[in-house]
Design a protein around this motif. Sequence first.
Motif, PDB file in Angstrom:
ATOM      1  N   GLY A 196       0.807  -1.211   0.000  1.00  0.00           N
ATOM      2  CA  GLY A 196       0.000   0.000   0.000  1.00  0.00           C
ATOM      3  C   GLY A 196       0.839   1.259   0.000  1.00  0.00           C
ATOM      4  O   GLY A 196       0.334   2.349   0.264  1.00  0.00           O
ATOM      5  N   GLU A 197       2.124   1.133  -0.313  1.00  0.00           N
ATOM      6  CA  GLU A 197       3.021   2.282  -0.315  1.00  0.00           C
ATOM      7  C   GLU A 197       3.345   2.711  -1.744  1.00  0.00           C
ATOM      8  O   GLU A 197       3.307   1.904  -2.675  1.00  0.00           O
ATOM      9  CB  GLU A 197       4.315   1.946   0.435  1.00  0.00           C
ATOM     10  N   GLU A 198       3.684   3.987  -1.883  1.00  0.00           N
ATOM     11  CA  GLU A 198       4.026   4.506  -3.206  1.00  0.00           C
ATOM     12  C   GLU A 198       5.314   3.865  -3.708  1.00  0.00           C
ATOM     13  O   GLU A 198       6.228   3.586  -2.935  1.00  0.00           O
ATOM     14  CB  GLU A 198       4.196   6.027  -3.151  1.00  0.00           C
ATOM     15  N   ILE A 199       5.354   3.644  -5.000  1.00  0.00           N
ATOM     16  CA  ILE A 199       6.511   2.990  -5.604  1.00  0.00           C
ATOM     17  C   ILE A 199       6.833   3.694  -6.916  1.00  0.00           C
ATOM     18  O   ILE A 199       5.939   4.111  -7.650  1.00  0.00           O
ATOM     19  CB  ILE A 199       6.214   1.486  -5.828  1.00  0.00           C
ATOM     20  N   LYS A 200       8.126   3.856  -7.178  1.00  0.00           N
ATOM     21  CA  LYS A 200       8.535   4.561  -8.389  1.00  0.00           C
ATOM     22  C   LYS A 200       9.920   4.093  -8.800  1.00  0.00           C
ATOM     23  O   LYS A 200      10.796   3.919  -7.954  1.00  0.00           O
ATOM     24  CB  LYS A 200       8.548   6.074  -8.136  1.00  0.00           C
ATOM     25  N   GLY A 201      10.108   3.871 -10.097  1.00  0.00           N
ATOM     26  CA  GLY A 201      11.426   3.455 -10.550  1.00  0.00           C
ATOM     27  C   GLY A 201      11.476   3.201 -12.044  1.00  0.00           C
ATOM     28  O   GLY A 201      10.480   3.364 -12.757  1.00  0.00           O
ATOM     29  N   ASP A 202      12.657   2.790 -12.507  1.00  0.00           N
ATOM     30  CA  ASP A 202      12.894   2.580 -13.934  1.00  0.00           C
ATOM     31  C   ASP A 202      13.597   1.244 -14.169  1.00  0.00           C
ATOM     32  O   ASP A 202      14.451   0.828 -13.372  1.00  0.00           O
ATOM     33  CB  ASP A 202      13.775   3.696 -14.509  1.00  0.00           C
ATOM     34  N   GLY A 241      13.430   3.337  -5.607  1.00  0.00           N
ATOM     35  CA  GLY A 241      13.687   3.638  -4.204  1.00  0.00           C
ATOM     36  C   GLY A 241      15.181   3.821  -4.016  1.00  0.00           C
ATOM     37  O   GLY A 241      15.825   4.576  -4.732  1.00  0.00           O
ATOM     38  N   GLU A 242      15.751   3.083  -3.088  1.00  0.00           N
ATOM     39  CA  GLU A 242      17.202   3.119  -2.874  1.00  0.00           C
ATOM     40  C   GLU A 242      17.865   1.873  -3.444  1.00  0.00           C
ATOM     41  O   GLU A 242      19.018   1.581  -3.161  1.00  0.00           O
ATOM     42  CB  GLU A 242      17.499   3.239  -1.374  1.00  0.00           C
ATOM     43  N   ARG A 243      17.126   1.142  -4.269  1.00  0.00           N
ATOM     44  CA  ARG A 243      17.614  -0.127  -4.800  1.00  0.00           C
ATOM     45  C   ARG A 243      18.136   0.034  -6.224  1.00  0.00           C
ATOM     46  O   ARG A 243      17.731   0.933  -6.947  1.00  0.00           O
ATOM     47  CB  ARG A 243      16.496  -1.170  -4.778  1.00  0.00           C
ATOM     48  N   GLU A 244      18.990  -0.913  -6.601  1.00  0.00           N
ATOM     49  CA  GLU A 244      19.515  -0.930  -7.961  1.00  0.00           C
ATOM     50  C   GLU A 244      19.762  -2.377  -8.361  1.00  0.00           C
ATOM     51  O   GLU A 244      19.984  -3.246  -7.519  1.00  0.00           O
ATOM     52  CB  GLU A 244      20.810  -0.119  -8.050  1.00  0.00           C
ATOM     53  N   GLY A 245      19.699  -2.653  -9.652  1.00  0.00           N
ATOM     54  CA  GLY A 245      19.941  -4.005 -10.138  1.00  0.00           C
ATOM     55  C   GLY A 245      18.756  -4.925  -9.913  1.00  0.00           C
ATOM     56  O   GLY A 245      17.596  -4.511 -10.000  1.00  0.00           O
ATOM     57  N   GLU A 246      19.047  -6.194  -9.597  1.00  0.00           N
ATOM     58  CA  GLU A 246      17.989  -7.195  -9.429  1.00  0.00           C
ATOM     59  C   GLU A 246      17.012  -6.826  -8.316  1.00  0.00           C
ATOM     60  O   GLU A 246      15.808  -7.063  -8.434  1.00  0.00           O
ATOM     61  CB  GLU A 246      18.611  -8.564  -9.146  1.00  0.00           C
ATOM     62  N   ASP A 247      17.526  -6.268  -7.218  1.00  0.00           N
ATOM     63  CA  ASP A 247      16.650  -5.877  -6.109  1.00  0.00           C
ATOM     64  C   ASP A 247      15.618  -4.846  -6.559  1.00  0.00           C
ATOM     65  O   ASP A 247      14.468  -4.856  -6.106  1.00  0.00           O
ATOM     66  CB  ASP A 247      17.471  -5.305  -4.951  1.00  0.00           C
ATOM     67  N   ALA A 248      16.030  -3.958  -7.447  1.00  0.00           N
ATOM     68  CA  ALA A 248      15.111  -2.935  -7.943  1.00  0.00           C
ATOM     69  C   ALA A 248      14.039  -3.549  -8.846  1.00  0.00           C
ATOM     70  O   ALA A 248      12.880  -3.119  -8.832  1.00  0.00           O
ATOM     71  CB  ALA A 248      15.876  -1.851  -8.695  1.00  0.00           C
ATOM     72  N   VAL A 249      14.415  -4.561  -9.636  1.00  0.00           N
ATOM     73  CA  VAL A 249      13.424  -5.247 -10.481  1.00  0.00           C
ATOM     74  C   VAL A 249      12.365  -5.896  -9.594  1.00  0.00           C
ATOM     75  O   VAL A 249      11.157  -5.765  -9.833  1.00  0.00           O
ATOM     76  CB  VAL A 249      14.092  -6.315 -11.373  1.00  0.00           C
ATOM     77  N   PHE A 250      12.827  -6.582  -8.556  1.00  0.00           N
ATOM     78  CA  PHE A 250      11.902  -7.214  -7.611  1.00  0.00           C
ATOM     79  C   PHE A 250      10.987  -6.167  -6.972  1.00  0.00           C
ATOM     80  O   PHE A 250       9.774  -6.343  -6.878  1.00  0.00           O
ATOM     81  CB  PHE A 250      12.704  -7.958  -6.539  1.00  0.00           C
ATOM     82  N   TYR A 251      11.576  -5.060  -6.548  1.00  0.00           N
ATOM     83  CA  TYR A 251      10.828  -3.966  -5.924  1.00  0.00           C
ATOM     84  C   TYR A 251       9.734  -3.449  -6.858  1.00  0.00           C
ATOM     85  O   TYR A 251       8.579  -3.277  -6.453  1.00  0.00           O
ATOM     86  CB  TYR A 251      11.817  -2.858  -5.566  1.00  0.00           C
ATOM     87  N   LEU A 252      10.069  -3.233  -8.120  1.00  0.00           N
ATOM     88  CA  LEU A 252       9.101  -2.681  -9.070  1.00  0.00           C
ATOM     89  C   LEU A 252       8.030  -3.699  -9.463  1.00  0.00           C
ATOM     90  O   LEU A 252       6.910  -3.328  -9.809  1.00  0.00           O
ATOM     91  CB  LEU A 252       9.826  -2.165 -10.311  1.00  0.00           C
ATOM     92  N   LEU A 253       8.364  -4.975  -9.384  1.00  0.00           N
ATOM     93  CA  LEU A 253       7.371  -6.013  -9.684  1.00  0.00           C
ATOM     94  C   LEU A 253       6.293  -6.109  -8.605  1.00  0.00           C
ATOM     95  O   LEU A 253       5.256  -6.745  -8.817  1.00  0.00           O
ATOM     96  CB  LEU A 253       8.056  -7.368  -9.852  1.00  0.00           C
ATOM     97  N   THR A 254       6.516  -5.482  -7.453  1.00  0.00           N
ATOM     98  CA  THR A 254       5.494  -5.504  -6.400  1.00  0.00           C
ATOM     99  C   THR A 254       4.405  -4.462  -6.655  1.00  0.00           C
ATOM    100  O   THR A 254       3.402  -4.432  -5.939  1.00  0.00           O
ATOM    101  CB  THR A 254       6.107  -5.243  -5.007  1.00  0.00           C
ATOM    102  N   ALA A 255       4.582  -3.608  -7.656  1.00  0.00           N
ATOM    103  CA  ALA A 255       3.567  -2.598  -7.981  1.00  0.00           C
ATOM    104  C   ALA A 255       2.311  -3.286  -8.506  1.00  0.00           C
ATOM    105  O   ALA A 255       2.370  -4.068  -9.451  1.00  0.00           O
ATOM    106  CB  ALA A 255       4.106  -1.622  -9.015  1.00  0.00           C
TER     107      ALA A 255
END
Length: 277
Positions: free
Chosen positions: A37-43, A57-71
């Motif tokens: 339920g939190e805002e998410i933003k990335g590329d 967020g503060e993530r990069e690489g694979e962790d960022a892909v995982f983070y963005l897939l939670t949207a």
Amino acid sequence: MELSGSLRDFPVEDIIKFLSLSKRTGVLSITGVDVRGEEIKGDIFFKEGRIINAKGGEREGEDAVFYLLTAKTGNFSFVKQDNEGVKNLINKDTEELLFEAAKKVKLLEDVIKRLPPFDTVFEINPRPSSAKISLGKNEWYILNMFRGGKSIKEVVKESSFSEGDTLSAILSLFAGGLITRKEINIEEIIPRKTEKKGETLNTSITFGPPLYPTPDPEANRVYTAVDGRKNIGKLIKALRMDRKTLLYYLLVLMSQGYVIIDTDAETLHRIETEVRG
């Protein structure tokens, strides 16, 4: 803009698959709300259909892909760009990357369903129900992070482990009774003003009918006294106002967007219950 749309119609995973199969080069931008339920933003950056990097967020690489897939809701857009200056931090095949990320997202969703809201503050339980405690290294580390009291959100942010591993450890500690909700002293909470300004405050409360009259001068008096330094206990003394009345006006001001009461949902509910009692 080459592609754009809603995540309700096109999940992030499907968009990635399409861009991969069509060998696109460019950047996929995601803006929305995640499973928490939190805002998410990335590329996510593509080179001939292959994901080479991602930032969110503060993530990069694979962790960022995982983070963005939670949207789960929000919007996306894809634009062409050569990505020549983008670091190549991801070398996995897209299908493999999505498979691993899907497992992590499923685990995250399962854990979230079993945990209280992320703003809930926990502390170490001094009297756990089990006399025999058997914890792994990760769990001991996470347990110590709750010393003195912290919210789940704070622990996840400060942990050196991945979000999934941290939440799994928190769930284990919570289920085992090793952490317990911390009772917050309402009078120690420090309310603060928002950026919203106005000479006349609309004092009609939004979460229910007024409990008693709310003249503007009283609401303005409370608003003026809120300085981001005084806690509720000090405001009661400074305004010579009884606790219930002050809490009422703070809720009014919060409902109108003039004041922020930094606390968890459970404590806020306690405040509302006290005002209505």
